[in-house]
Every structure is written in C-alpha cells, then in structure tokens.
Design an enzyme around this catalytic site. Structure first.
Site, PDB file in Angstrom:
ATOM      1  CB  SER D 121     -60.093 -13.759 141.311  1.00  0.00           C
ATOM      2  OG  SER D 121     -58.700 -13.510 141.198  1.00  0.00           O
ATOM      3  CE  LYS D 171     -60.396 -17.472 140.085  1.00  0.00           C
ATOM      4  NZ  LYS D 171     -59.753 -18.739 140.182  1.00  0.00           N
ATOM      5  CG  HIS D 174     -59.020 -14.157 136.632  1.00  0.00           C
ATOM      6  ND1 HIS D 174     -58.299 -14.951 137.507  1.00  0.00           N
ATOM      7  CD2 HIS D 174     -58.857 -12.883 137.053  1.00  0.00           C
ATOM      8  CE1 HIS D 174     -57.733 -14.180 138.422  1.00  0.00           C
ATOM      9  NE2 HIS D 174     -58.065 -12.926 138.168  1.00  0.00           N
ATOM     10  CG  ASN D 175     -57.287 -18.860 137.590  1.00  0.00           C
ATOM     11  OD1 ASN D 175     -57.872 -17.834 137.935  1.00  0.00           O
ATOM     12  ND2 ASN D 175     -57.023 -19.857 138.420  1.00  0.00           N
ATOM     13  CD  GLU D 178     -53.636 -16.172 138.679  1.00  0.00           C
ATOM     14  OE1 GLU D 178     -54.792 -15.815 138.965  1.00  0.00           O
ATOM     15  OE2 GLU D 178     -53.104 -17.191 139.161  1.00  0.00           O
TER      16      GLU D 178
END
Lengths: 300, 300, 300, 300
Positions: D121, D171, D174-175, D178
C-alpha cells in the site's frame, strides 16, 4: 483577554486549562461545585452563577459556552443573554444542531449580540492541547475572536467556515464522516477476525498507520486500544451515539443527498443497542410460515 | 407416466403426493427408511437404492431429484447418471447454484442425457397443492416434460425460462427479491413496534392485505403468524439463510449490479446470528479513545 | 348521508365516484373549475367555495379532505374549520405527516370537532373501486363514520388503527415498506438484466405471480408494465418520491430503529435523480491522487 | 543483494528505484521495451526474458513480481517457477486474490520454493519513497527477506502478518476499509455541497486535517485535489474499482460477516458507472402503474 467559560465537563475543563496556558484569564462556571473546586485548584477563577460570571467580564464581554446541546444550551444561552449587551460575543462551542444555531444567531443579532458557533473536534486531548475548530460567524465577529481560536487550536486547525450556523453544520458533517470511517475500520477488523488467519491486531493497526492509504488518527487510536486489550475481549460491541450522526443523515434526507455509508453506520449502532429485534422476529416467523424453517424460541 | 423421485424431505414428500394426485406413477427413494415407509403408506412405490429406482422406470426414464444443493445433489446426480442413457431426463428440482447447474448440464449433454433445472417456489404447501416452477432446459427436453410441470404447478405457474441454468438462476434471484421484500416488511413492523401507537399487528397485516399497494402472499403469511402469536413474543429474531440470498449478492457483484437492498437484507440476517460483534467492539473502543465515552464491559 | 369532498385530483375524483356508487350524496369542491365541471357531468353536486360546501351539509357535517399534504392541507383545514362546529367531523384522507396530524387533532378537539386521519392506499384504481383505509380517530368519531369507510374500502380493507395520528403513521410506514419491496423487485430484474440469460420479463413476472413466495400486487403491476414495454426501453430510471419514504426513515431515526432497506431504497431514488454526483467526484479524485488512476473528464 | 524484479508499471518502476536507493542490485524485466529502456537510463540492469532474469541472479534467487493480479500473475509465476529451485524465493507484490495465493503457496512449497505474498500500500509515491507492506510467509522464508521489506518500507511500515496468503488477505481488507473511508469522506462533501452554506472545500480539508478526529492521509490528498480544482468541476463522478473491494465483500459473505459500509461503497461505485439503471426503470414503471405518477421518457 478575559474569557467567561460556562461548562466544565470533559471538554470544557480541558479547554479552560488550554486557555490558561495561552495567557487568557478565565472565569469559569459549572453546575458542579466539584468541577469548580477542581478548576480553582488549577489557579482559575470561578463564578457561582452565570450572572456573576458575566459581571466579572470587561466589555465587550466574551462568553464561551461548552455545555450539552439541546435544552441545556438553550437554557444557558437564555440566562447569559440577559447579562450581555450590544457588541458582546457569545460562543457556542458545543454540538448544537445547526438549525437551532441559525435561529439563535438571528435572535441575538436582533439584540446586537454576536453569536459565534464553533464546532470543536479533537476529543478531550485536543481540548487540552490544541483543538480543531470550525467557526460560523459574521465577519466582524470572527475578527474579534480570531486570535482566541488561533491560540486554542492546533496549527492550521481553525477555519472561519462562513455565516452563523456553518460552523456547527460543518462539525456535524465531520461527525457523520467520522461515523462512516469508524464503521469502515470496524468492518475491516471484523472480517479479519472471522477469517482463518490469526492476526495480531495491534500490529495490523501499526502497519496500517505507516505508509498505507488508510493511515489516520483513528487507526492510531485503534493501535492504542489494541495495545491495552489485544482482542477487545473486555468490552461489548454496544455502539452508542450522541446525535450528530443522526442529524447528518437527516440533513442528507433534507437535501436529497445519497449517504448510504453514513446512514448504515448509524443503523448498525442502533442495532448494536438491542439484544433482539422485532424485524428479526418478523423475518423468522415468515420463514417458518412458508418453508417450515425452524425458529429459535425465546428463552423464558 | 412413471416418475422416479429422489428425496422425500419437506418438499419432496409433498411433491410426491402432488404427483400421485395428478395420476403419475411415482417410485420414490430417500436415505430415510422412515420417509420411505411413510410414503408407502400413502400408496406410493419406493426403491431401496437409486439403481433400483432407475431400473423400475421405463425408457425414456425421468428422474426428479429433490435433495439439498451442493455435495448431496452432486453425489445423487453422479449415482443416477450411471443408470441413465441417451434420451433420459434428469430434473434437479432443488436450489442448486446455477454455476453448478450449467456445468452439470454440459456434462450430461455429452452423454446425451437431458438435464433440466427446475427452480421451485411456493413452500411445502405449494409442493403439495401446486408449485411455481422456473425451468431451464433445451427446448426438446422441455417439450418432453412440459406436461409434468404444468400438472404440478398452479395455473400459469410454470415457465420455460431459457437454456440450462436459467431456471436455477431465476429461482435464485427470486429468493434474493424475497429477502428484500421480507426485510422491508419486517422493518415496517419494527418501526410500528417502536412507535408510540399501539397497533394490533394481525389487524395491520389484514388491512395491508386488502386493497393496499403492498398486498402480497408474504403479508398473508404475516397475518397468519400474528394470529398465532400477536407480538411474536415466543420467538427470537434470529434470521437464518440457506444460501440463495448470498448467491444473489455474489451474482450482483459479478455483474457489477447495484443491489443494496438485497445485500442489506442478507447482512441483517448475519448480524442477527451474533450476540455481539467485533465491529461493535472496535467502534466502541474508538469512541472511548478519542472522546472518553463509556464502554459497556463484557460480562464475566 | 351527504359528504363534503374537498379535492378532485387523481385520488379525490375517483373517490367521489366511489362514494356516489355507494349511495352517498356528494358535494365536491376543487380549485380547478375543470375538475368541478367534469364531476358535475358525472351527476355530482359541486360548491364554489369551502364555505358554500359546508353550508350545503346537514349537521353533523362530514367533510373529507383529499388534497396534497403540507401547506395546502393546512390551508384547507383552516378554512373548513371556520364552518364546522361541535360534533362535526373532518377527515384528512391525504398523506399528511403524522406529527401534523397529531397537532391538528388536538387543535380541533379543543373546538369539539372530530378530526379523523385516514391513510389511503390502493392507487387511483383503488380510489375508484375500493380502497384500503387506515384510520386514526377517537372511538366515538370512528363509530360515526365507520360505515363510510366500510363502503369505500374493499372487503376487509379498513382498519381503525388507534388514536388520532395512527392512521397516517400506519400509511406512512406502509409506504416505507412499499419503497423497500419495490426496490427489492427492481434489483431482482436488474440482476436478471445484467446476466447472460435472456429472460422474457413479462413471463417472469407472470410466473412469479403464480404460486411463488413473492407473488404480490406489485408483481402483477410489473407484469402489466412489461406487457406494454417488454424492456422498459421507453422510460428512464428516474425514481421520484413524494415524501412518505423520507418520513419513514426519519421516524426510524427518531425511534433508533434499524431500517437499512427502507433507507437504501430512498437513497437509490435520490441517486437516480442526478446525472452526476459530488461524492463520485471526490472518490474519483482520491483514487487519482493516491494511485494515479485515470479520471473521467467532464464534457465541455 | 541482487533482486529480480518483474513488472515495471507505475508501482514496479518506482519500487525498482526505491530498491536501488537502498543499495540493492536490481535486474528488471517488463513486457514493455520502453519501460526497460527507461529503467536502464536510471542505471538499472534489465533482462529481456524471465529466463534471462533468473539466470542473472545468484542462489538463492529472489524474484519480486509486481504485475497485475489474475492471468498475468499466474503466467509470470509459471514461467518464473521453471527457473527456480529449492530454497529460492518468489515474492508476489501485486494484488492477487488470497485464495490464489494460498494455492500457489502450496504448489511452490511442494517444489521447495518459498512463496511470499506481499500486499503493498501507499500508492506510487509510496513505492518510490517507502511503502507499507503486509507479508504472508513461512517464518524461515520471511527471515531471509525481512531486511528487504524493512528497507523498502517506511519506518514501522512492514508486518509479517502470518502464513502464506495472510499478506494478500490483509491488503485486500485494507482496500475494503479504504473504500468505506473514501465513501464516508465523499458523502460528507456531498452533503456540504448540497447545503445552503458556501464552503471552501480546500479549507475544509485543511482544517479537518489539523486536530480533528478524521485527520488522515486521504484527507490530505483531498486538500491537494481541491487545491487544483476547487469544486472538482473538471472531472466526472465515475468511480472505478480494481477488484479488491469486491473480494472483501465476497470474503464478508463467505464468513457471514456484516459489512454494510464496505458493500455500499462498492455498490455506489457500480452505480456511478451507469448513466441509467434497469432497477430505476422498474421502480418508475411501478409508480406509474399504481399511482399514475409521471415517468421520464427516454430520449430518442
């Protein structure tokens, strides 16, 4: 400069100390004698009533209200207004509904009193060491107190947002965004928690805070929270709310704006406050009716 | 006409009786000896194995599978296929995932066996007295069994929806719509229940069923459910789900279609299956971190 | 029995004919001279003003208002009230906000006038041939007009829901449920439309209406709509709303009830009224900032 | 230490320079001759094929793939694996689906090759100056490349998250977070934009970034975006997505986790990619059917 501060709760108390640090003389009032005693022990002056507080201030008087929104703010404002006159300034630093603020601004304007709405963010720690302030005010009123906001806020942390009401509205929307961001973060951790992997959430928060797209103060706070309770096993997932998220959704409805994320964040909070739901019973009863699906019986 | 029926669960058992009523000879098989005993007492023939069932059927053989989706359907299909040959017809009346159905249709086509997918709605009562069937099949296969679907379905209640897979897909989306409609109805009753008025929900369901825009079979079922338990106090609001709602949302994701209502209906079901949530803990911990807001402690 | 009817819009006009069919004498008033001319040609009496309408009614007078909610209802009510006295009955058959209704009920009660709120469902066709009515009223007021509601409604299609306000509240929630059911149905067809299958939507609506769990009047209407325009290619997907969905969400917020499906139905309507969104621009700008993802430029 | 880097897109190119800055010898390969020419002009070595790249590396070989997820990653991995042997390390720094990663990890493990998944990231700027890395790997594999991750990441910006697959999963989530945070911010600005106030959005972003609860890197980016285009009038609100949000929702469905905010963020993106919707047409047609409400006609 001498400031009257009404309200010594979590935010007001820390704000008083913040004011003192920046060289302001503060005269404080609160309904709690303990809070007043405590702030006196920090070397600040107190007044036993709003009238007495007003009398201790030179003209033009500047009074900062830091009390709960709604009836209490209305009541304190009505009292304070009695002792204010043309050119004085009344600041509402609480989370008042912007519609009330607009009305109050007009009422005080008719008396020549400046009403300044200040949305305040940053939590108790911010109140103590540097807040973020979003200010609605007539330009000439803002000019008179700009230095105060500048002093109490972190660097670059204050904004004259527009006419009266714009400060509280901006803070309200800020809180709506906050609801959405918090729920987004929370859903992420929930998915991690339900996965087959075995993450260390403090470490996850730490790495997400360093270089990632979602680095943020909320994630820093999460790292701190996990450092104290790695799986949050000590607390229940009951999510209370204090009104600004609801107002943000209401504003979205009024303006016909789509705000699915903020609205869902709020609904999940409401849902969390219930152990059982009537809508769940209805769906469960329907499934039983058409498909003979088993229901979970109530415990007696 | 003689039909082989595999699966005598809630749906299959009633379907067998429905077939018998319409003059079909049925030979049934189930893993449960009790179910087979029971259906024999209704005057139907049974077979102790899928092989024996197949052997009792004249060519072209017609077998209707009414078993749970997934491994069981796969397993029954693999067995049944051994005893079928070119021109025979295998009907999957269960809730199989349409992707599996498309694959199975192609595999059977290579062997010259017709695979017919039949999404079945109407609940157990429908299975007994007249179902709603959504059928995916090659045209020549559909022709051979159209009368069967016509007989088992309510008037106007069957549709040749398209090529193999289209029946199960249509039934899947039907269930997605059902999730959304049920949650909509349930939210309505929840709002009534939280209001200051004192409604009689059975009466509300009754009036909503006569002349209103939302009159529907689900509302009729709701009237029946409230007639037995006026406040649904006997059941808990735990909403289970059997997979088709999830598949509908996955299809929406695959096609980049917005399906907020169906998705939220599903999420509220998942939520209802938990007494506490990790996302709730995260939000609660965050509120405590930045604002000192009280948390609810876990009970020891 | 003679009834005064104010408002000859789509609903009121049909209701007037419905009243006539059931043997009521009707004296009607509307701001539109054309509407009055038209209803006279159907053999009904009209009055050029609300005062004249009131004067034509025997005591106790019964006036049914069928006018748009909000200022118009308020204005008509203020006028009508001038010509009513103790024991008279004023019915609000429109979609007024229940909070207004409660207030109005109290104001009229002080004057001894009965205020009856009647939520009306069933569309224009229902108004003509048999509506569904949800009535809030004091018991003694309801008694006086029960026969009227019974006559105008479909069989089993009226309900004395409770005290004043309960009728409009119930109708409001009915509409909220309607929003959710419509969006659920709509999402289903959208997923069908984006799939690789090639469905005949009129046939889908037809089969879903016969024997399936989701059979409903809305699905019948959908079958009719598709019979006229098989792919709805003649219309745009702009979804307007008339206020009751918004009020339902506001009520949910007020009662801290989770209503994700009703809320999302509303938000998708708002979204549909815009060709472009500011939130979309913000997300698009952010993606460009952190990842260099391409943006779609505005057309000049 | 010498590293083979496959993929010189926006991320890979910057990562190559980042590696060079930290003293790594890099041999790079890309399908674009231009990209290879360009990186050579920065003083880095290139290889015309994956085979040649592998041959230039000492044992144990370390190859970092920085290519698009899906078929390309699969293809590059299949090629690279041919030239790797026991003890070599293959790093997938792209956004692969974690299910693929788990499978690949097992396949390579059978050959004695270490497979390391690294969720990355921080955007292109991060790739150049310090990324955030979430790493899934067997402990002995992680040990061998920890220094590499430490060097390329910002301080405290790398985490060995767990076994293979855990890095890409983290990840992915995480997105998902986001997506939710971006949509929350976007909805806030939309509500501001529809309000009666007249905010300077750059100033709003600035003040929200200094001392407020929602201060974050995304808000900093927003300040930058508004500095270039104060009302974002140059771009359209079309929100594309690259797959990880969808996978996060799919994971939520698989684990029966409630993720309303992440899911709604995704659905609003899908919605933004359409000028008109079929679900909108359905609702609009229904409103016309039951209430005679006007529809918006398609433009010819």
């Amino acid at each position: 400069m001498k400031i009257g501060l009404i309200g010594l709760g979590k935010m007001g108390y820390n704000l008083a100390l913040n004011m003192k640090d920046h060289g302001y003389e503060v005269v404080a009032n609160d309904v709690s004698a303990d809070a007043m005693q405590s702030i006196r022990s920090e070397g600040l002056e107190t007044a036993d009533s709003i009238q007495m507080l007003a009398e201790k201030l030179p003209s033009p008087k500047v009074i900062w209200m830091m009390v709960p929104a709604g009836d209490i703010t209305e009541n304190v404002l009505q009292q304070a207004t009695q002792y204010l006159s043309e050119g004085d300034i009344l600041i509402d630093g609480g989370n008042s509904n912007y519609k009330d603020t607009i009305r109050r601004g007009q009422e005080l304007k008719e008396k020549g009193i400046y009403f300044v709405d200040c949305g305040t963010s940053g939590g108790t720690d911010g109140a103590r060491n540097g807040i973020c302030t979003m200010i609605g005010a007539e330009p000439e009123a803002f000019e008179k107190v700009e230095k105060l906001f500048s002093d109490l806020s972190v660097e670059n942390g204050y904004l004259h947002a527009g006419k009266p009401g714009s400060g509280h509205f901006l803070k309200m929307v800020h809180n709506g965004v906050e609801y959405g961001m918090m729920q987004a973060i929370a859903e992420g951790f929930e998915i991690l928690d339900k996965s087959d992997f075995d993450y260390d959430y403090q470490e996850v928060s730490r790495v997400w805070n360093n270089g990632s797209v979602i680095r943020s103060w909320l994630m820093e706070l999460m790292e701190h929270a996990f450092s104290k309770d790695p799986k949050l096993s000590g607390i229940r997932g009951v999510m209370n709310s204090s009104g600004e998220g609801k107002w943000t959704v209401e504003a979205a409805l009024d303006f016909q704006a789509s705000a699915p994320v903020i609205a869902m964040s709020l609904f999940m909070r409401y849902r969390s406050q219930e152990n059982d739901t009537f809508h769940g019973k209805v769906v469960s009863a329907l499934r039983n009716e058409f498909g003979g699906h088993a229901v979970v019986k109530s415990e007696e």
